[in-house]
Design a protein around this motif. Structure first.
Motif, PDB file in Angstrom:
ATOM      1  N   VAL A 163     -10.835   5.575 -10.542  1.00  9.23           N
ATOM      2  CA  VAL A 163     -10.217   5.594  -9.336  1.00  9.23           C
ATOM      3  C   VAL A 163     -10.710   4.521  -8.236  1.00  9.23           C
ATOM      4  CG1 VAL A 163      -9.585   7.033  -7.145  1.00  9.23           C
ATOM      5  CG2 VAL A 163      -9.599   8.028  -9.423  1.00  9.23           C
ATOM      6  N   HIS A 164      -9.837   3.873  -7.770  1.00  5.41           N
ATOM      7  CA  HIS A 164     -10.043   2.874  -6.932  1.00  5.41           C
ATOM      8  C   HIS A 164      -9.733   3.039  -5.338  1.00  5.41           C
ATOM      9  CE1 HIS A 164     -10.804  -1.366  -5.674  1.00  5.41           C
ATOM     10  NE2 HIS A 164      -9.888  -1.294  -5.176  1.00  5.41           N
ATOM     11  N   GLU A 165     -10.484   2.800  -4.278  1.00  2.15           N
ATOM     12  CA  GLU A 165     -10.073   2.937  -3.162  1.00  2.15           C
ATOM     13  C   GLU A 165      -9.973   1.673  -2.328  1.00  2.15           C
ATOM     14  OE1 GLU A 165     -10.875   7.181  -0.946  1.00  2.15           O
ATOM     15  OE2 GLU A 165     -12.672   5.893  -1.110  1.00  2.15           O
ATOM     16  N   VAL A 166      -8.551   1.495  -1.713  1.00  7.87           N
ATOM     17  CA  VAL A 166      -8.287   0.474  -0.966  1.00  7.87           C
ATOM     18  C   VAL A 166      -8.350   0.683   0.695  1.00  7.87           C
ATOM     19  CG1 VAL A 166      -6.572  -1.190  -0.359  1.00  7.87           C
ATOM     20  CG2 VAL A 166      -6.737  -0.459  -2.470  1.00  7.87           C
ATOM     21  N   PRO A 167      -9.449  -0.229   1.341  1.00  6.82           N
ATOM     22  CA  PRO A 167      -9.681   0.200   2.973  1.00  6.82           C
ATOM     23  C   PRO A 167      -8.197  -0.238   3.592  1.00  6.82           C
ATOM     24  CG  PRO A 167     -11.176  -1.130   2.077  1.00  6.82           C
ATOM     25  CD  PRO A 167     -10.315  -1.056   0.877  1.00  6.82           C
ATOM     26  N   MET A 168      -7.695   0.699   4.503  1.00 12.04           N
ATOM     27  CA  MET A 168      -6.603   0.492   5.443  1.00 12.04           C
ATOM     28  C   MET A 168      -6.623   1.192   6.570  1.00 12.04           C
ATOM     29  SD  MET A 168      -3.732   2.602   2.922  1.00 12.04           S
ATOM     30  CE  MET A 168      -3.772   1.308   1.586  1.00 12.04           C
ATOM     31  N   PRO A 169      -6.082   0.548   7.692  1.00  8.14           N
ATOM     32  CA  PRO A 169      -6.322   1.355   8.836  1.00  8.14           C
ATOM     33  C   PRO A 169      -5.593   2.641   9.147  1.00  8.14           C
ATOM     34  CG  PRO A 169      -4.576  -0.599   8.997  1.00  8.14           C
ATOM     35  CD  PRO A 169      -5.248  -0.537   7.587  1.00  8.14           C
ATOM     36  N   ALA A 170      -6.280   3.457   9.794  1.00  5.19           N
ATOM     37  CA  ALA A 170      -5.817   4.699  10.099  1.00  5.19           C
ATOM     38  C   ALA A 170      -5.139   4.349  11.751  1.00  5.19           C
ATOM     39  CB  ALA A 170      -6.749   5.787  10.300  1.00  5.19           C
ATOM     40  N   PRO A 194       3.712  -1.980   3.956  1.00  5.53           N
ATOM     41  CA  PRO A 194       3.901  -2.629   2.676  1.00  5.53           C
ATOM     42  C   PRO A 194       2.696  -3.831   2.581  1.00  5.53           C
ATOM     43  CG  PRO A 194       5.515  -3.330   4.116  1.00  5.53           C
ATOM     44  CD  PRO A 194       4.953  -2.174   4.711  1.00  5.53           C
ATOM     45  N   ALA A 195       2.118  -3.980   3.555  1.00  5.41           N
ATOM     46  CA  ALA A 195       1.009  -5.273   3.367  1.00  5.41           C
ATOM     47  C   ALA A 195      -0.053  -4.874   2.508  1.00  5.41           C
ATOM     48  CB  ALA A 195       0.635  -5.494   4.871  1.00  5.41           C
ATOM     49  N   PHE A 196      -0.162  -3.501   2.202  1.00  8.07           N
ATOM     50  CA  PHE A 196      -1.275  -3.206   1.028  1.00  8.07           C
ATOM     51  C   PHE A 196      -0.896  -2.882  -0.144  1.00  8.07           C
ATOM     52  CE2 PHE A 196      -2.498  -2.461   5.447  1.00  8.07           C
ATOM     53  CZ  PHE A 196      -3.862  -2.899   5.440  1.00  8.07           C
ATOM     54  N   LEU A 197       0.380  -3.084  -0.427  1.00 10.19           N
ATOM     55  CA  LEU A 197       1.036  -2.729  -1.782  1.00 10.19           C
ATOM     56  C   LEU A 197       0.282  -3.615  -2.751  1.00 10.19           C
ATOM     57  CD1 LEU A 197       4.746  -2.598  -1.234  1.00 10.19           C
ATOM     58  CD2 LEU A 197       3.322  -0.958  -2.350  1.00 10.19           C
ATOM     59  N   ASP A 198       0.140  -4.925  -2.478  1.00 13.64           N
ATOM     60  CA  ASP A 198      -0.702  -5.505  -3.592  1.00 13.64           C
ATOM     61  C   ASP A 198      -2.174  -5.128  -3.985  1.00 13.64           C
ATOM     62  OD1 ASP A 198      -1.280  -6.633  -0.904  1.00 13.64           O
ATOM     63  OD2 ASP A 198      -1.473  -8.787  -1.682  1.00 13.64           O
ATOM     64  N   ASP A 199      -2.860  -5.179  -2.805  1.00 13.39           N
ATOM     65  CA  ASP A 199      -4.215  -4.239  -2.807  1.00 13.39           C
ATOM     66  C   ASP A 199      -4.157  -2.994  -3.643  1.00 13.39           C
ATOM     67  OD1 ASP A 199      -4.944  -6.389  -1.293  1.00 13.39           O
ATOM     68  OD2 ASP A 199      -5.292  -5.052   0.520  1.00 13.39           O
ATOM     69  N   PRO A 227      -9.574  11.869   0.278  1.00 16.70           N
ATOM     70  CA  PRO A 227      -8.707  12.582  -0.686  1.00 16.70           C
ATOM     71  C   PRO A 227      -7.490  12.758  -0.360  1.00 16.70           C
ATOM     72  CG  PRO A 227     -10.282  14.049   0.106  1.00 16.70           C
ATOM     73  CD  PRO A 227     -10.618  12.806   0.975  1.00 16.70           C
ATOM     74  N   THR A 228      -7.048  13.002   0.791  1.00 12.22           N
ATOM     75  CA  THR A 228      -5.735  13.218   1.416  1.00 12.22           C
ATOM     76  C   THR A 228      -4.813  11.992   1.691  1.00 12.22           C
ATOM     77  OG1 THR A 228      -6.513  13.688   3.766  1.00 12.22           O
ATOM     78  CG2 THR A 228      -6.671  15.281   2.296  1.00 12.22           C
ATOM     79  N   ASN A 229      -5.257  10.948   1.411  1.00 13.49           N
ATOM     80  CA  ASN A 229      -4.528   9.827   1.789  1.00 13.49           C
ATOM     81  C   ASN A 229      -3.198   9.772   0.626  1.00 13.49           C
ATOM     82  OD1 ASN A 229      -3.603   6.930   1.798  1.00 13.49           O
ATOM     83  ND2 ASN A 229      -5.115   6.789   3.404  1.00 13.49           N
ATOM     84  N   GLY A 230      -2.113   9.653   1.248  1.00 11.20           N
ATOM     85  CA  GLY A 230      -1.057   9.895   0.174  1.00 11.20           C
ATOM     86  C   GLY A 230      -0.515   8.282  -0.190  1.00 11.20           C
ATOM     87  N   PHE A 263     -12.920   3.355   5.615  1.00  7.96           N
ATOM     88  CA  PHE A 263     -13.936   2.450   5.192  1.00  7.96           C
ATOM     89  C   PHE A 263     -14.771   1.961   6.402  1.00  7.96           C
ATOM     90  CE2 PHE A 263     -14.892  -1.519   3.476  1.00  7.96           C
ATOM     91  CZ  PHE A 263     -15.550  -1.288   2.277  1.00  7.96           C
ATOM     92  N   HIS A 264     -14.061   1.742   7.326  1.00  8.33           N
ATOM     93  CA  HIS A 264     -14.931   1.190   8.740  1.00  8.33           C
ATOM     94  C   HIS A 264     -15.287   2.214   9.712  1.00  8.33           C
ATOM     95  CE1 HIS A 264     -13.740  -2.892   7.110  1.00  8.33           C
ATOM     96  NE2 HIS A 264     -12.728  -2.542   6.770  1.00  8.33           N
TER      97      HIS A 264
END
Length: 339
Positions: free
Chosen positions: A216-223, A116-121, A175-178, A140-141
């Motif tokens: 469409v906007h992408e948000v970097p987040m860890p895998a 949930p830390a990335f909800l606002d992003d 593209p497969t990030n849900g 992204f990284h």
């Protein structure tokens, strides 16, 4: 598989730094065999989220009972009598959320794999008018890509490229990030009949989003991978994904360049295909004839075959370049207002 709890995720210094308490943001949670995790998922959703829609996709366990036990007053339940798959569950949840008045809906899985830390992003680019749809990007990284299992890395990179071609979103890399969010106007602009209800859901969404000309906007987040086995079947990917991607690509091409619009890219495409076909058919015909007769084709005959193929290929490259530049850049007009 070891679950990634909210405590396992990195805490960002700017997390929840924006005041979103006045916004009607909904979180949609598809539920299928998530009883061990659903309570932690719901309890981790921040207080500024206006509505939580849990969709029981005919789950055989007690996911629904566990969700209701949280007693969260924001929780609304949607039940499916038959399993529809993650895409069907998410679309039902989005529809319910927007019927109840949500402006933005976020899809969050019920297995506690999404922080949930990335909800606002995810929601801020939509609420601020910069995007119609936002989603996570695990690539992204370079460190994230290097940490991914090799087979999954190759598969995701290959699928990403094919999805770029099919969807027309050349700026989207995962593209497969849900983990995704969508605006109410964008949702109703989509043709839901063509959104896949199961494993092809995220990709089919991108294809329909392009036809709706959504940004469409992408948000970097860890895998995060803890040795779990991917639920994506390699055989299914090899056999079914190319077929569905090809179908989506040709549908998008037809609608975007010949039904909804006719542009320079359309001309490049038509003339390039015709020249390529002419040169190929001409060359094959005289090649076969020379084999049968034993008489080599003349230089002029060969040139008539080669030149159209070269010119056609160049025009198809121009059509590709046009498509890359044609990624939607203007958000769909908003018709809701703040309360």
């Amino acid at each position: 598989m070891e679950p990634l709890t909210n405590q396992n995720w990195p805490v960002r210094a700017d997390s929840f730094s924006h005041d979103l308490s006045g916004e009607k943001v909904a979180v949609v949670i598809p539920m299928y065999r998530v009883a061990p995790y659903i309570q932690q998922v719901i309890s981790g959703i921040p207080a500024w989220v206006w509505l939580i829609v849990a969709v029981d996709d005919a789950s055989p366990d007690d996911s629904t009972e566990k969700a209701l036990e949280t007693g969260d007053p924001r929780l609304v339940l949607v039940r499916h009598t038959q399993n529809q798959g993650v895409g069907g569950a998410v679309m039902s949840g989005f529809k319910k959320a927007f019927e109840l008045g949500a402006r933005v809906a976020v899809k969050m899985d019920g297995d506690d794999q999404m922080s949930p830390a990335f909800l606002d992003d995810l929601v801020i680019p939509i609420l601020s008018g910069q995007a119609d749809y936002s989603k996570g990007n695990r690539f992204f990284h370079l460190s994230e890509i290097a940490g991914m299992p090799f087979v999954r890395r190759v598969g995701n990179l290959g699928l990403s490229f094919l999805t770029k071609i099919a969807s027309g979103y050349w700026n989207v890399f995962d593209p497969t990030n849900g983990y995704l969010a969508i605006d109410v106007n964008t949702f109703y602009a989509l043709d839901a009949r063509h959104i896949h209800k199961r494993y092809f859901f995220e990709t089919s969404m991108l294809i329909e989003l392009n036809l709706a000309r959504a940004v469409v906007h992408e948000v970097p987040m860890p895998a995060r991978y803890k040795g779990e086995v991917s639920s994506l079947s390699i055989s299914r990917s090899l056999l079914e994904f190319p077929y569905r991607l090809a179908g989506g690509f040709f549908r998008r091409l037809w609608l975007e360049y010949f039904v909804l619009d006719f542009s320079l890219g359309s001309l490049f495409l038509v003339i390039g295909v015709l020249l390529g076909l002419f040169g190929t058919v001409w060359g094959l015909y005289f090649w076969r004839k020379s084999i049968i007769t034993g008489i080599p084709a003349s230089t002029g005959t060969v040139m008539i075959a080669v030149l159209p193929v070269i010119l056609g290929f160049q025009l198809l490259l121009q059509a590709l370049a046009f498509d890359i530049q044609n990624v939607p850049k203007t958000v769909i007009r908003r018709n809701w207002s703040r309360n």
